[in-house]
Design an enzyme around this catalytic site. Structure first.
Site, PDB file in Angstrom:
ATOM      1  CB  SER A 132      -0.624  -0.224   1.208  1.00 13.16           C
ATOM      2  OG  SER A 132       0.025  -0.075   2.255  1.00 13.16           O
ATOM      3  CB  SER A 133       2.664   3.520   1.617  1.00  7.75           C
ATOM      4  OG  SER A 133       2.848   2.707   3.258  1.00  7.75           O
ATOM      5  N   GLY A 134       5.442   3.325   0.202  1.00  4.14           N
ATOM      6  CA  GLY A 134       6.253   2.697  -0.462  1.00  4.14           C
ATOM      7  C   GLY A 134       7.459   3.556   1.104  1.00  4.14           C
ATOM      8  NE  ARG A 135       8.281   1.070   5.671  1.00  6.26           N
ATOM      9  CZ  ARG A 135       8.552   1.146   6.523  1.00  6.26           C
ATOM     10  NH1 ARG A 135       8.334   2.543   7.261  1.00  6.26           N
ATOM     11  NH2 ARG A 135       8.718   0.296   7.132  1.00  6.26           N
ATOM     12  CG  ASP A 143       8.381  -7.778   1.713  1.00 11.06           C
ATOM     13  OD1 ASP A 143       8.375  -8.768   2.464  1.00 11.06           O
ATOM     14  OD2 ASP A 143       7.152  -7.226   1.636  1.00 11.06           O
ATOM     15  CB  THR A 144       9.531 -11.861   5.005  1.00  7.81           C
ATOM     16  OG1 THR A 144       8.132 -11.166   4.313  1.00  7.81           O
ATOM     17  CG2 THR A 144       9.558 -12.689   5.986  1.00  7.81           C
ATOM     18  CB  THR A 153       0.336  -5.788   4.174  1.00  5.24           C
ATOM     19  OG1 THR A 153      -0.313  -4.862   4.523  1.00  5.24           O
ATOM     20  CG2 THR A 153      -1.068  -6.492   3.351  1.00  5.24           C
ATOM     21  CG  ASN A 192       3.531 -16.570   3.168  1.00  2.00           C
ATOM     22  OD1 ASN A 192       3.476 -15.451   2.974  1.00  2.00           O
ATOM     23  ND2 ASN A 192       4.208 -17.057   2.942  1.00  2.00           N
TER      24      ASN A 192
END
Length: 480
Positions: free
Chosen positions: A13-16, A238-239, A260, A297
């Site tokens: 939903s987003s990146g940073r 990412d995990t 998420t 998961n």
């Protein structure tokens, strides 16, 4: 003068852009930029808005220049399984279809008609999920075979973003394992499997391990952002990055990357591809430094996030409107308060039921699930939230038990990292359901793990153990 390193951490939903550096023996973080990552309907499919994503990546680099905090190296991590195909001119073929799209329905049967499910698991050790890349590629092969015929390059999404930054194509190992096409033992593409599936062998090249240098920012990017830097592969899944940030000092704890998705498991030195592991739908994702993440998961906070969007009347995807908008704007603490007030509601969801993967209405999906399984149907916001929270904590407890039984390890604690570790109510319920102490933090686990690879590469840490000691000293950990 500080040496800066940049983690570009992109979720569903987003990146940073998180800048990291060392100061007085501790790791410091600064968020430089945050941007929306969105999905759109295109040509009848749910797709990633790649140009919006790319704009977010570049704007974050400009923010570093504006703050005069120039990173030595840059690493990108994203979610797993999704990919693009490029033609002979390096243009994307078709759309970047998102994993929650329904194109993979029935593709498991297509795959298992070629390679039995047991044999596939014994080879790759990856849990069956309807959106795994292997099923996505089979959908492409069945529905648009000309796309595969025209394809010259296969890149997972972080690989593609790295290519746009540097002009260099590399396929990173940890994310590649999520495709269900990498042999768990050899840590390379299983070319025999790929041949049996009728996929073009030329799309699958040498896999690169975390810590590999991709290359310098290309000339056009340097001109646009105002500086040069080197792109390095973190664990681009990412995990894989998140697990590196767990400050655990023993091998008897399970790790839970909470966002998420909830990824719950342990680190192993060898894959476990037994029939018992397959039946429990446990996975062996490739990690950095020769490890495997033996985990499950779990649907995670996606269900809570979706309920909140519906109640607040916001859209998740273009064209989807909420019929449950209340006129009240619920924060996550508001939803927790509602759940606490409904603790007597006993219904427990199976949060991994496929009906919760991508429903038009999550609230309807919850109610239909309860009705179909002869459970009390939640009516109030508090009851809806309570059955979700009970479902999550019970799933965590069941998974801990499964992992303990299969690995033979006596689990003594749970280390929760990521944004979901801030949910104190879920942490409390998890401690109660498992009977184990829960340690929550650090919050920015994925970005920290991304930075760990970069800092080891730069010589700031000698190894992962030293990095984890630093993480333990640098960030607050709360016990439940």
């Amino acid at each position: 003068m500080n040496r800066y390193f940049l983690a570009i951490d992109i979720g569903a939903s987003s990146g940073r852009h998180m800048l990291g550096w060392m100061e007085d023996g501790k790791m410091k973080l600064k968020e430089m930029h945050r941007f929306e990552n969105r999905q759109v309907m295109k040509n009848g499919h749910l797709c990633w808005d790649l140009e919006n994503l790319w704009t977010g990546v570049v704007e974050g680099l400009k923010a570093c220049k504006n703050e005069d905090m120039i990173p030595e190296t840059i690493g990108i991590d994203t979610w797993a399984v999704d990919f693009v195909l490029l033609d002979d001119k390096d243009e994307i073929i078709g759309d970047a279809v998102a994993y929650r799209d329904e194109r993979t329905k029935g593709m498991d049967s297509e795959v298992f008609s070629i390679i039995p499910e047991k044999e596939l698991y014994a080879k790759c050790g990856i849990q069956k999920q309807p959106f795994n890349t292997i099923y996505q590629l089979m959908a492409v092969k069945k529905d648009i075979p000309e796309a595969l015929q025209a394809a010259k390059t296969f890149l997972m999404l972080p690989d593609y973003l790295n290519f746009r930054l540097t002009g260099v194509k590399k396929q990173e190992y940890t994310n590649a394992t999520s495709t269900n096409l990498v042999n768990a033992k050899t840590k390379a593409w299983d070319m025999e499997l790929i041949d049996r599936l009728g996929l073009p062998a030329g799309l699958f090249g040498e896999l690169s391990q975390p810590g590999t240098v991709v290359g310098e920012l290309c000339e056009a990017i340097v001109k646009e952002v105002g500086f040069t830097s080197k792109v390095i592969l973190p664990a681009t899944h990412d995990t894989g990055s998140a697990f590196l940030a767990v400050p655990a000092r023993d091998e008897t704890s399970v790790y839970l990357s909470s966002g998420t998705w909830s990824l719950l498991g342990v680190e192993n030195r060898e894959p476990i591809t037994t029939e018992a592991a397959r039946k429990e739908n446990l996975t062996n994702e490739g990690g950095a430094f020769g490890t495997y993440r033996f985990l499950k998961n779990i649907m995670g906070l996606w269900i809570i996030q979706s309920v909140r969007r519906e109640l607040n009347g916001t859209e998740y995807v273009e064209g989807r409107k909420s019929k449950y908008a209340t006129g009240i704007t619920y924060s996550f603490p508001d939803l927790i308060a509602e759940a606490r007030a409904a603790e007597g509601f006993e219904t427990v969801l199976d949060v991994n039921d496929e009906s919760f993967l991508s429903p038009v209405s999550m609230i309807d999906a919850i109610k239909h699930y309860c009705a179909d399984h002869d459970k009390a149907v939640p009516e109030t916001v508090g009851e809806i939230m309570q059955c979700v929270y009970k479902g999550l904590s019970q799933c965590y407890a069941d998974t801990v038990k499964q992992i303990s039984e299969i690995t033979g390890k006596e689990i003594t604690g749970i280390n929760i990292i990521g944004g979901g570790c801030q949910d104190g109510y879920l942490n409390e319920l998890t401690a109660k359901a498992t009977g184990l102490p829960v340690y929550a933090g650090p919050i920015e686990g994925t970005a920290i793990g991304n930075l760990v690879i970069q800092m080891i590469n730069a010589g700031l840490f000698s190894d992962l153990a030293q990095a984890r000691d630093c993480i333990f000293k640098s960030f607050s950990i709360e016990e439940f």
